[in-house]
Design a protein around this motif. Structure first.
Motif, PDB file in Angstrom:
ATOM      1  N   CYS A   1     -22.925 -10.932   6.090  1.00 37.23           N
ATOM      2  CA  CYS A   1     -22.474 -11.069   7.465  1.00 37.23           C
ATOM      3  C   CYS A   1     -21.853  -9.755   7.920  1.00 37.23           C
TER       4      CYS A   1
ATOM      5  N   ILE B   1     -25.442   5.273   8.909  1.00 41.31           N
ATOM      6  CA  ILE B   1     -24.304   4.428   8.521  1.00 41.31           C
ATOM      7  C   ILE B   1     -23.911   3.465   9.647  1.00 41.31           C
TER       8      ILE B   1
ATOM      9  N   LEU C   1     -27.325   8.915   6.429  1.00 38.80           N
ATOM     10  CA  LEU C   1     -26.586   8.564   5.221  1.00 38.80           C
ATOM     11  C   LEU C   1     -27.131   9.445   4.085  1.00 38.80           C
TER      12      LEU C   1
ATOM     13  N   LEU D   1     -24.324  -8.101  -3.326  1.00 40.63           N
ATOM     14  CA  LEU D   1     -22.882  -8.368  -3.193  1.00 40.63           C
ATOM     15  C   LEU D   1     -22.561  -9.801  -3.597  1.00 40.63           C
TER      16      LEU D   1
ATOM     17  N   ASP E   1     -20.072   6.176  -6.246  1.00 39.45           N
ATOM     18  CA  ASP E   1     -19.147   6.152  -5.101  1.00 39.45           C
ATOM     19  C   ASP E   1     -19.635   5.159  -4.050  1.00 39.45           C
ATOM     20  N   SER E   2     -20.943   5.154  -3.811  1.00 44.68           N
ATOM     21  CA  SER E   2     -21.491   4.287  -2.771  1.00 44.68           C
ATOM     22  C   SER E   2     -21.460   2.812  -3.174  1.00 44.68           C
TER      23      SER E   2
ATOM     24  N   GLY F   1     -17.887   1.951  -3.195  1.00 47.18           N
ATOM     25  CA  GLY F   1     -17.465   1.991  -1.788  1.00 47.18           C
ATOM     26  C   GLY F   1     -17.902   0.740  -1.039  1.00 47.18           C
TER      27      GLY F   1
ATOM     28  N   ILE G   1     -15.494  -1.825   0.780  1.00 48.55           N
ATOM     29  CA  ILE G   1     -15.684  -2.211   2.191  1.00 48.55           C
ATOM     30  C   ILE G   1     -15.718  -3.727   2.313  1.00 48.55           C
TER      31      ILE G   1
ATOM     32  N   ALA H   1     -10.191   7.774  -2.182  1.00 51.37           N
ATOM     33  CA  ALA H   1      -9.067   8.686  -2.414  1.00 51.37           C
ATOM     34  C   ALA H   1      -9.199   9.310  -3.794  1.00 51.37           C
TER      35      ALA H   1
ATOM     36  N   ARG I   1      -2.647  -1.246   1.195  1.00 50.66           N
ATOM     37  CA  ARG I   1      -3.887  -0.596   1.664  1.00 50.66           C
ATOM     38  C   ARG I   1      -4.711  -0.030   0.509  1.00 50.66           C
ATOM     39  N   LYS I   2      -4.222  -0.183  -0.708  1.00 50.57           N
ATOM     40  CA  LYS I   2      -4.917   0.429  -1.855  1.00 50.57           C
ATOM     41  C   LYS I   2      -5.841  -0.587  -2.548  1.00 50.57           C
TER      42      LYS I   2
ATOM     43  N   ILE J   1      -8.648   3.743  -0.091  1.00 53.75           N
ATOM     44  CA  ILE J   1      -7.521   3.454   0.801  1.00 53.75           C
ATOM     45  C   ILE J   1      -8.057   2.890   2.111  1.00 53.75           C
TER      46      ILE J   1
ATOM     47  N   LEU K   1      -8.104   2.479   5.809  1.00 49.92           N
ATOM     48  CA  LEU K   1      -7.624   3.401   6.848  1.00 49.92           C
ATOM     49  C   LEU K   1      -6.723   2.663   7.817  1.00 49.92           C
ATOM     50  N   ASP K   2      -5.612   3.326   8.155  1.00 50.28           N
ATOM     51  CA  ASP K   2      -4.828   2.685   9.213  1.00 50.28           C
ATOM     52  C   ASP K   2      -5.481   3.016  10.548  1.00 50.28           C
TER      53      ASP K   2
ATOM     54  N   LYS L   1      -5.129   6.455  12.321  1.00 56.36           N
ATOM     55  CA  LYS L   1      -5.751   7.564  11.608  1.00 56.36           C
ATOM     56  C   LYS L   1      -7.272   7.483  11.719  1.00 56.36           C
TER      57      LYS L   1
HETATM   58  C1  LIG Z   1     -20.159  -6.831   3.685  1.00 56.84           C
HETATM   59  C2  LIG Z   1     -20.688  -5.721   2.765  1.00 56.84           C
HETATM   60  C3  LIG Z   1     -20.586  -4.424   3.382  1.00 56.84           C
HETATM   61  C4  LIG Z   1     -21.387  -3.446   2.623  1.00 56.84           C
HETATM   62  C5  LIG Z   1     -21.380  -2.124   3.320  1.00 56.84           C
HETATM   63  C6  LIG Z   1     -22.672  -1.524   3.180  1.00 56.84           C
HETATM   64  C7  LIG Z   1     -22.652  -0.089   3.576  1.00 56.84           C
HETATM   65  C8  LIG Z   1     -23.478   0.614   2.614  1.00 56.84           C
HETATM   66  C9  LIG Z   1     -23.791   1.935   3.094  1.00 56.84           C
HETATM   67  C10 LIG Z   1     -23.536   2.970   2.374  1.00 56.84           C
HETATM   68  C11 LIG Z   1     -22.576   2.998   1.283  1.00 56.84           C
HETATM   69  C12 LIG Z   1     -21.521   3.987   1.617  1.00 56.84           C
HETATM   70  C13 LIG Z   1     -20.190   3.528   1.135  1.00 56.84           C
HETATM   71  C14 LIG Z   1     -19.183   4.565   1.391  1.00 56.84           C
HETATM   72  C15 LIG Z   1     -18.885   5.349   0.145  1.00 56.84           C
HETATM   73  C16 LIG Z   1     -18.556   6.753   0.424  1.00 56.84           C
HETATM   74  C17 LIG Z   1     -17.100   6.919   0.603  1.00 56.84           C
HETATM   75  C18 LIG Z   1     -16.735   8.345   0.736  1.00 56.84           C
HETATM   76  O1  LIG Z   1     -17.408   9.188   0.219  1.00 56.84           O
HETATM   77  S1  LIG Z   1     -15.360   8.733   1.612  1.00 56.84           S
HETATM   78  C19 LIG Z   1     -15.367  10.516   1.633  1.00 56.84           C
HETATM   79  C20 LIG Z   1     -14.478  11.111   0.584  1.00 56.84           C
HETATM   80  N1  LIG Z   1     -13.108  10.800   0.835  1.00 56.84           N
HETATM   81  C21 LIG Z   1     -12.386  11.468   1.749  1.00 56.84           C
HETATM   82  O2  LIG Z   1     -12.844  12.370   2.407  1.00 56.84           O
HETATM   83  C22 LIG Z   1     -10.963  10.997   1.926  1.00 56.84           C
HETATM   84  C23 LIG Z   1     -10.021  12.143   2.290  1.00 56.84           C
HETATM   85  N2  LIG Z   1      -8.664  11.648   2.230  1.00 56.84           N
HETATM   86  C24 LIG Z   1      -8.081  11.029   3.285  1.00 56.84           C
HETATM   87  O3  LIG Z   1      -8.637  10.941   4.377  1.00 56.84           O
HETATM   88  C25 LIG Z   1      -6.731  10.459   3.053  1.00 56.84           C
HETATM   89  O4  LIG Z   1      -6.093  11.095   1.986  1.00 56.84           O
HETATM   90  C26 LIG Z   1      -6.786   8.914   2.760  1.00 56.84           C
HETATM   91  C27 LIG Z   1      -7.438   8.173   3.938  1.00 56.84           C
HETATM   92  C28 LIG Z   1      -7.579   8.630   1.480  1.00 56.84           C
HETATM   93  C29 LIG Z   1      -5.358   8.404   2.583  1.00 56.84           C
HETATM   94  O5  LIG Z   1      -4.579   8.907   3.639  1.00 56.84           O
HETATM   95  P1  LIG Z   1      -3.537   7.975   4.426  1.00 56.84           P
HETATM   96  O6  LIG Z   1      -2.717   8.902   5.259  1.00 56.84           O
HETATM   97  O7  LIG Z   1      -4.252   6.870   5.126  1.00 56.84           O
HETATM   98  O8  LIG Z   1      -2.690   7.296   3.309  1.00 56.84           O
HETATM   99  P2  LIG Z   1      -1.520   7.924   2.392  1.00 56.84           P
HETATM  100  O9  LIG Z   1      -0.227   7.581   3.008  1.00 56.84           O
HETATM  101  O10 LIG Z   1      -1.780   9.358   2.066  1.00 56.84           O
HETATM  102  O11 LIG Z   1      -1.750   7.097   1.052  1.00 56.84           O
HETATM  103  C30 LIG Z   1      -1.608   5.678   1.051  1.00 56.84           C
HETATM  104  C31 LIG Z   1      -1.197   5.312  -0.339  1.00 56.84           C
HETATM  105  O12 LIG Z   1      -2.259   5.691  -1.257  1.00 56.84           O
HETATM  106  C32 LIG Z   1      -1.755   6.628  -2.226  1.00 56.84           C
HETATM  107  N3  LIG Z   1      -2.770   7.630  -2.486  1.00 56.84           N
HETATM  108  C33 LIG Z   1      -3.457   8.340  -1.563  1.00 56.84           C
HETATM  109  N4  LIG Z   1      -4.333   9.156  -2.166  1.00 56.84           N
HETATM  110  C34 LIG Z   1      -4.177   8.975  -3.479  1.00 56.84           C
HETATM  111  C35 LIG Z   1      -4.782   9.525  -4.620  1.00 56.84           C
HETATM  112  N5  LIG Z   1      -5.772  10.456  -4.539  1.00 56.84           N
HETATM  113  N6  LIG Z   1      -4.394   9.094  -5.836  1.00 56.84           N
HETATM  114  C36 LIG Z   1      -3.426   8.142  -5.967  1.00 56.84           C
HETATM  115  N7  LIG Z   1      -2.805   7.573  -4.903  1.00 56.84           N
HETATM  116  C37 LIG Z   1      -3.163   7.986  -3.689  1.00 56.84           C
HETATM  117  C38 LIG Z   1      -0.503   7.216  -1.573  1.00 56.84           C
HETATM  118  O13 LIG Z   1       0.381   7.722  -2.548  1.00 56.84           O
HETATM  119  C39 LIG Z   1       0.036   6.033  -0.823  1.00 56.84           C
HETATM  120  O14 LIG Z   1       0.667   5.202  -1.751  1.00 56.84           O
HETATM  121  P3  LIG Z   1       2.022   4.404  -1.389  1.00 56.84           P
HETATM  122  O15 LIG Z   1       1.676   3.528  -0.202  1.00 56.84           O
HETATM  123  O16 LIG Z   1       3.031   5.445  -1.045  1.00 56.84           O
HETATM  124  O17 LIG Z   1       2.340   3.606  -2.622  1.00 56.84           O
END
Ligand SMILES: CCCCCCCC/C=C\CCCCCCCC(=O)SCCNC(=O)CCNC(=O)[C@H](O)C(C)(C)COP(=O)(O)OP(=O)(O)OC[C@H]1O[C@@H](n2cnc3c(N)ncnc32)[C@H](O)[C@@H]1OP(=O)(O)O
Length: 251
Positions: free
Chosen positions: A43, A94, A114, A132, A166-167, A170, A174, A183, A211-212, A236, A238-239, A242
């Motif tokens: 869904c 995507i 994608l 899934l 990762d996918s 991921g 999701i 993250a 959110r983790k 994580i 996303l809020d 952001k």
């Molecule tokens: C119904 C079925 C559906 C199926 C769906 C089908 C779809 C299929 C299609 C296709 C599949 C594709 C699927 C996707 C897969 C690919 C995903 C990627 O490749 S993503 C790209 C790479 N990642 C980035 O570029 C992120 C870059 N980083 C950021 O943007 C930020 O750092 C982010 C969002 C990750 C966190 O930022 P903040 O500002 O929102 O949050 P903060 O406050 O920093 O952290 C929240 C908590 O998390 C911890 N945290 C954050 N990063 C951490 C880390 N690296 N290690 C440990 N803790 C961490 C923090 O310490 C904090 O913890 P405390 O709440 O204080 O306890």
């Protein structure tokens, strides 16, 4: 907490699905059964649009799929019949995966794709289909790496393995938490993956803390005898503020 190598084979057996016969791969490459009827779709995907013929669904058998891939695909399709497992359709944009209601802030760009669907030649890139299981918070991906994913001669590049892990993880994240980003992703590469072989990528959400989302994953051979890789990941959620900012900055 997590299934050891071969456990998926056991899990399949538990569902009355014995492992594949060794050496089955490669019996069929150029032709094969027609794609089976479309099973139920998860869904919230853009399935409806796709069914109207707007987007091609790549997670269906094509002539490049080996016999192992087809056999496994058919076994998983059988498991969708009771509704516990669902096949996840796969589009090359995507946004086709995002429900209409969430699309308001996104503008579909024609020039993006994608990453997993960036290679056009059938069988040369990432051939995969994901299933899934919502109640188990689990996504399993059947993956057949093609010849353009080569790293060491004859084997899949580590980056391609990371990409499919990762996918898969991921998609699992999701399904549990909606809009998420990776993250942290930690992978142990245990045994190389031969190009053209079929592996199972089995991912599970282990824990959600605010959110983790903490997940783990194993990549193993179809018979369950070879562990290729294992991984843990933190996604994580996303809020909202952001997420909007990130979206605005890339348009
Ligand atoms: C119904 C079925 C559906 C199926 C769906 C089908 C779809 C299929 C299609 C296709 C599949 C594709 C699927 C996707 C897969 C690919 C995903 C990627 O490749 S993503 C790209 C790479 N990642 C980035 O570029 C992120 C870059 N980083 C950021 O943007 C930020 O750092 C982010 C969002 C990750 C966190 O930022 P903040 O500002 O929102 O949050 P903060 O406050 O920093 O952290 C929240 C908590 O998390 C911890 N945290 C954050 N990063 C951490 C880390 N690296 N290690 C440990 N803790 C961490 C923090 O310490 C904090 O913890 P405390 O709440 O204080 O306890």
């Amino acid at each position: 907490m997590w299934r050891r190598c071969g456990a998926l084979g056991r899990a399949l057996a538990l569902r009355g699905l014995p492992g594949l016969a060794p050496g089955a791969a490669g019996r069929r490459t150029a032709s094969g059964p027609s794609p089976p009827a479309r099973p139920g779709l998860p869904c919230g995907t853009a399935a409806a649009g796709s069914q109207l013929g707007q987007s091609k669904d790549y997670a269906l058998p094509n002539a490049s799929w080996s016999q192992d891939m087809l056999d496994l695909y058919n076994r998983f399709l059988d498991m969708t019949k009771d509704g516990l497992w669902k096949r996840i359709p796969s589009y090359n944009n995507i946004l086709d995966h995002i429900p209409e209601s969430m699309k308001l802030t996104y503008e579909k760009r024609k020039d993006t794709r994608l990453f997993l669907r960036s290679i056009d030649a059938e069988g040369a890139g990432f051939e995969y289909v994901m299933f899934l299981n919502t109640s188990e918070k689990r996504v399993v991906c059947l993956f057949q790496p093609g010849s353009y994913l080569e790293g060491h001669p004859g084997f899949a590049h580590g980056g391609s393995i990371a990409t499919i892990i990762d996918s898969t993880i991921g998609s699992c994240a999701i399904s549990v938490a909606g809009k998420v980003m990776t993250a942290n992703l930690s992978i142990d590469y245990v045994n190389p993956v031969p190009l053209g072989s079929v592996v199972l990528v089995d991912s599970k959400a282990d824990k959600v803390e605010g959110r983790k989302v903490f997940l783990s994953c194993k990549m193993q051979s179809v018979d369950g005898n070879t562990l290729h890789a294992e991984a843990t990941a933190l996604f994580i959620q996303l809020d909202a503020t952001k997420a909007q900012k990130q979206q605005a900055s890339c348009q």
